[in-house]
Design an enzyme around this catalytic site. Sequence first.
Site: not given
Length: 273
Positions: A14, A65, A77, A86, A127, A130, A154, A213
């Site tokens: 990390s 998470k 929200e 996170n 989807a 992330a 879907e 990303m």
Amino acid sequence: MDKYAVFGNPIKHSKSPFIHTLFARQTMQDLEYSAIEAPINGFVESVTAFFSQQGKGCNVTVPFKEEAFQFADQLTERAKLAGAVNTLKKLDDGIILGDNTDGEGLVQDLLQYQVPLEDKHILLIGAGGAARGVILPLLKQNPASITLVNRTYEKAKQLAELFSPYGRIEAKEMSDINKGFDVIINSTSASLSGELPQIDPVIFSGGAISYDMMYGSGKTIFNQWALENDAYQAYDGLGMLVGQAAESFTVWRGLRPGSKQILRELRKNLEGM
């Protein structure tokens, strides 16, 4: 000295302790930040112990998470809609607040590169968690539209329906995409395994901005593919990592640190300079 940490498994690679230590120095905040590897089945016990020992706040990364989302007493929200947390913060009354700063990290990085989002057509690939974490902050920039695609249609459709009250968003089959977009964001981890999404590279035509990303020492395979197919510019997710960290730091300390110098340092380290 106030204590902060990042929880994950594995966690030793990390970059969060490096980033937050520099943020603290830059803003003259007296704090320590460590990396804690929680057992796969022991996140709740680990984070509970951390907060009982004067921990003020923490970041949470894979695979915890969703557990952090359940653990929090109260949610922002953006965390509710992301379905994942996170960032955890212990409030003065002892309540644990859960937040999600990933989407803000992405948006701030794009804006730092002066990528226009308002009135633009955005294609979001993937989807999973992330993608879900960044949709609300992207919609708040008032794009003309967000189109969601995913290997499993879907899943994209369900996400589009969830966020449709917040702005113009739709799901499409990958095979139905046959035009260019202004901004293309790859939220999948496919680049890490050297894979590309099964989608027509026409998406980049007309000088699109590509954003992956994922990040590495050089251009990701997705961004190489984008540039080979007429993308105007391509960015990786290292700035998003720094941006979400800056947003977490702001949630905890009420001060926003600068990101540019730290991003330069991280880039140098990545490239082995």
